[in-house]
Design a protein around this motif. Structure first.
Motif, PDB file in Angstrom:
ATOM      1  N   UNK A 249       0.810  -1.214   0.000  1.00 25.45           N
ATOM      2  CA  UNK A 249       0.000   0.000   0.000  1.00 25.45           C
ATOM      3  C   UNK A 249       0.843   1.264   0.000  1.00 25.45           C
ATOM      4  N   UNK A 250       2.093   1.166   0.491  1.00 19.71           N
ATOM      5  CA  UNK A 250       2.972   2.334   0.540  1.00 19.71           C
ATOM      6  C   UNK A 250       3.743   2.546  -0.753  1.00 19.71           C
ATOM      7  N   UNK A 251       3.689   1.569  -1.655  1.00 14.04           N
ATOM      8  CA  UNK A 251       4.435   1.663  -2.915  1.00 14.04           C
ATOM      9  C   UNK A 251       3.503   2.187  -4.006  1.00 14.04           C
ATOM     10  N   UNK A 252       3.891   3.285  -4.617  1.00 11.76           N
ATOM     11  CA  UNK A 252       3.021   3.909  -5.618  1.00 11.76           C
ATOM     12  C   UNK A 252       3.564   3.832  -7.035  1.00 11.76           C
ATOM     13  N   UNK A 253       4.855   3.522  -7.197  1.00 11.55           N
ATOM     14  CA  UNK A 253       5.443   3.474  -8.527  1.00 11.55           C
ATOM     15  C   UNK A 253       6.280   2.207  -8.685  1.00 11.55           C
ATOM     16  N   UNK A 405     -12.665  -0.054  -2.102  1.00 12.98           N
ATOM     17  CA  UNK A 405     -12.313   0.781  -3.251  1.00 12.98           C
ATOM     18  C   UNK A 405     -13.283   0.615  -4.407  1.00 12.98           C
ATOM     19  N   UNK A 406     -13.639  -0.631  -4.730  1.00  4.15           N
ATOM     20  CA  UNK A 406     -14.532  -0.873  -5.867  1.00  4.15           C
ATOM     21  C   UNK A 406     -15.849  -0.141  -5.703  1.00  4.15           C
ATOM     22  N   UNK A 433      -8.733   8.739  -2.204  1.00  2.00           N
ATOM     23  CA  UNK A 433      -8.243   8.778  -0.824  1.00  2.00           C
ATOM     24  C   UNK A 433      -7.933   7.368  -0.315  1.00  2.00           C
ATOM     25  N   UNK A 434      -8.758   6.409  -0.704  1.00  2.55           N
ATOM     26  CA  UNK A 434      -8.535   5.019  -0.277  1.00  2.55           C
ATOM     27  C   UNK A 434      -7.299   4.439  -0.954  1.00  2.55           C
TER      28      UNK A 434
END
Length: 669
Positions: A249-253, A405-406, A433-434
């Protein structure tokens, strides 16, 4: 990729230990995940089991390796059983009070400012502080401290849900916080400071308190420190799946994933984590597919890994393969509801109404009050165009789990259908935000602002979506169309050329990863709508040669790939497709999903006549008239009359072309 009998026995024992340790600490989702993975291991040979077992004690029943911790756990057994029974009954405050009564918490938290000041000083100042001493925290085992603090976090989440207004209500701004996070964070920082030696090192730990501290820091948006503690946790105890999920969840790329992977322990959990994180980042390549197949050779019936494979097909736009993979999961685990919301999205895009009805009925019979069940039922009502009923079920899913999220994203789609743009924007914002990696929510925001004719806002959100899905043609097509409406034709051409490249990338990736026969046929075919837009923008820029080349390429899509390749833009037709990769203002799904609408026939035979190809034919006919190529103009006009598009204008053009040809013949004679 296979395991020897000895390695299989060791893996089985390790997973059994993981299930027990996570269950003891009430980490039920992690325990369930490990138990499902354990159950998916093939049965071991009886001879291999007998050779490895012998008369030794099973590791599950072995005492704690740390004698001090083992002694504390033995002394606290009665209290621990009482606290765990309270937790199981969801009496979280009573559970925490067994080991951390309120007077003790008040005294500890009252001293927190001293700890904060001491932590800013040097080593001697910290040592002289009365706060960080052996008597600062109760002398209890790590397991008991974890259970008490985790119960505090869960109590805070429970109160947060109670204090929050109804979904999308006037006071539901998403600003309500978990009030216990500050207290838990301070106590954990005290615990780690108390254990640190003079050289700044920590003695061996069990890894669970590091996981809890990382989770709390992540909720407080302290991502860098959270990642540091979570990585410590997976080094100390790699079988807690909750730690890996928090890291994901902390990894965005993708670049961040590659950087983090270098510092992770090298074991099978790292491979599972990497595959799951790559799928979460919408990656699709042959290496990822091969890695999942290798893991499935070890855990052939793992519902988790099979779901990852299905989602990989989904993100690769191979919806038929994704449907088959989800069918396999459902056949093996018919009572499993996890990730069925994704399956319902696929059935929705493929317009599989009977299957979606069956899935909704199945979920309702198993547990109608699971968020996944509500999302599946909402998708079914959406397919029936009963949008109010769909919104009702998506709201019910969010009442059960506000982090679903869905439900946020799909509810935004439904509000778009209902023309309630303000509610749609709020739904998409809450989805972001989620999970800020949800490209569908960013794309939905772009669509909604485009409906409101706020093209600058729409462009920004479209670029965010394109940054998350750089090889999705729909994202770049949206960027290009928005730039076109803003009068930025040059940038719009670059974006639309990238959309053409993205289509070929997805098709070649699908062919390489899943041996899709249809993908190979589609590799050279392009979307006539995109080609028409590119040609129109070249025309507005007074670049007739480039416009003509792309109009011819658009027209060639009627016949299929081979004709398109022969008729493609010449070397003199402006920028080649590859240069569109350098779109200067690039950052960093649509409501229907990932279904692609390029109009290409399923057998690779071409699109046939479409509105776009008819517009291209009309432009080419007029161009031929200006170039005094009356034979070509007459032929194209006759074809337009047969198409049934703009027939009257085509007839007028045909009459004019014939009269010009007759006049030319008279002049020659």
């Amino acid at each position: 990729m296979g395991l020897s009998a000895k390695d299989s026995v060791q893996l089985k024992e390790t997973l059994q230990i993981a299930v027990v340790k996570c269950s003891e600490r009430c980490l039920y989702q992690s325990a369930k995940w490990a138990a499902e993975l354990l159950d998916s291991l093939p049965d071991l040979d009886v001879d291999a089991l007998s050779e490895t077992a012998g008369d030794q004690l099973h590791p599950i029943f072995a005492p704690n390796h740390d004698p001090a911790e083992a002694e504390r756990e033995a002394q606290e057994l009665g209290q621990y059983l009482l606290a765990k029974s309270y937790f199981d009954c969801k009496e979280f405050e009573r559970c925490a009070a067994v080991f951390l009564p309120e007077p003790l918490l008040a005294s500890l938290l009252g001293a927190a400012p001293n700890e904060t000041q001491a932590s800013k000083g040097k080593g001697k100042a910290k040592a002289s502080s009365g706060f960080v001493s052996e008597s600062a925290l109760p002398n209890i085992s790590q397991k008991s401290l974890f259970l008490a603090l985790y119960a505090k976090v869960m109590a805070g989440e429970k109160h947060k849900d109670e204090d929050t207004e109804m979904i999308m209500g006037p006071q539901d701004s998403g600003a309500v916080i978990n009030k216990q996070l500050v207290a838990v964070s301070r106590i954990l920082s005290m615990w780690f400071a108390q254990r640190k030696d003079d050289e700044g090192d920590y003695p061996a730990s069990q890894g669970f308190l590091e996981y809890l501290y990382g989770m709390v820091l992540a909720k407080e948006k302290n991502d860098n420190l959270a990642l540091e503690y979570l990585m410590q946790s997976v080094h100390l105890f790699p079988w807690n799946w909750g730690s890996w999920l928090e890291i994901t969840n902390l990894i965005s790329r993708v670049e961040q994933l590659t950087k983090v992977a270098r510092h992770l322990p090298q074991n099978i959990m790292s491979f599972i984590f990497h595959a799951n994180a790559a799928v979460s980042l919408y990656q699709q390549n042959p290496e990822l597919a091969s890695s999942l197949n290798d893991l499935l050779s070890i855990f052939p019936t793992s519902s988790f890994l099979l779901t990852c494979k299905a989602l990989l097909c989904y993100h690769s736009k191979d919806l038929f393969a994704a449907e088959q993979e989800f069918n396999k999961v459902l056949a093996l685990h018919p009572q499993r509801l996890d990730s069925l919301d994704h399956y319902s999205n696929i059935l929705y895009v493929l317009n599989r109404r009977p299957k979606l009805a069956f899935l909704a009925h199945l979920c309702s019979n198993i547990d109608k009050f699971r968020p996944e069940s509500c999302v599946v039922i909402g998708n079914y009502y959406s397919l029936l165009s009963l949008h109010e009923k769909a919104v009702q079920y998506f709201r019910r899913a969010l009442t059960l789990d506000r982090s679903c999220l869905s439900a946020w994203t799909l509810m935004g789609h439904e509000y778009v259908e209902l023309k309630n743009t303000h509610a749609a924007i709020e739904s998409y914002r809450r989805a972001v935000d989620v999970n800020r990696r949800d490209y569908r929510a960013w794309y939905g925001l772009g669509q909604t602002y485009e409906v409101l004719e706020m093209h600058s806002y729409a462009l920004w959100y479209y670029k965010k979506a394109a940054g998350l899905r750089p090889w999705d043609s729909k994202m770049w097509q949206a960027v290009g169309s928005c730039l076109q409406k803003m009068g930025r034709d040059r940038d719009g051409i670059k974006a639309l050329k990238r959309a053409l490249l993205a289509d070929s990338y997805y098709d070649s990736t699908a062919a390489a990863s899943f041996s899709s026969a249809g993908a190979v046929d589609r590799m050279s075919q392009m979307d006539p709508e995109v080609l028409l837009q590119i040609a129109s923008m070249h025309d507005r820029l007074d670049e007739e040669d480039e416009a003509k080349a792309y109009m011819e390429l658009c027209l060639a899509q009627e016949e299929g790939a081979a004709n398109a390749e022969e008729t493609g833009p010449s070397s003199g037709s402006g920028l080649p497709l590859g240069e569109s990769m350098a779109l200067n203002d690039s950052p960093g799904s649509d409501a229907g999903g990932d279904g692609g609408d390029g109009g290409v026939g399923p057998d690779g035979s071409g699109t046939g006549v479409t509105f776009a190809t008819s517009k291209a034919r009309m432009w080419l006919a007029k161009y031929a008239m200006r170039a005094e190529d009356y034979d070509t103009a007459n032929r194209l006009a006759m074809e337009l009359c047969q198409d049934g598009v703009e027939v009257e204008e085509a007839k007028a053009l045909m009459r004019e072309a014939r009269s010009r040809m007759e006049l030319a013949d008279m002049v020659e004679h």
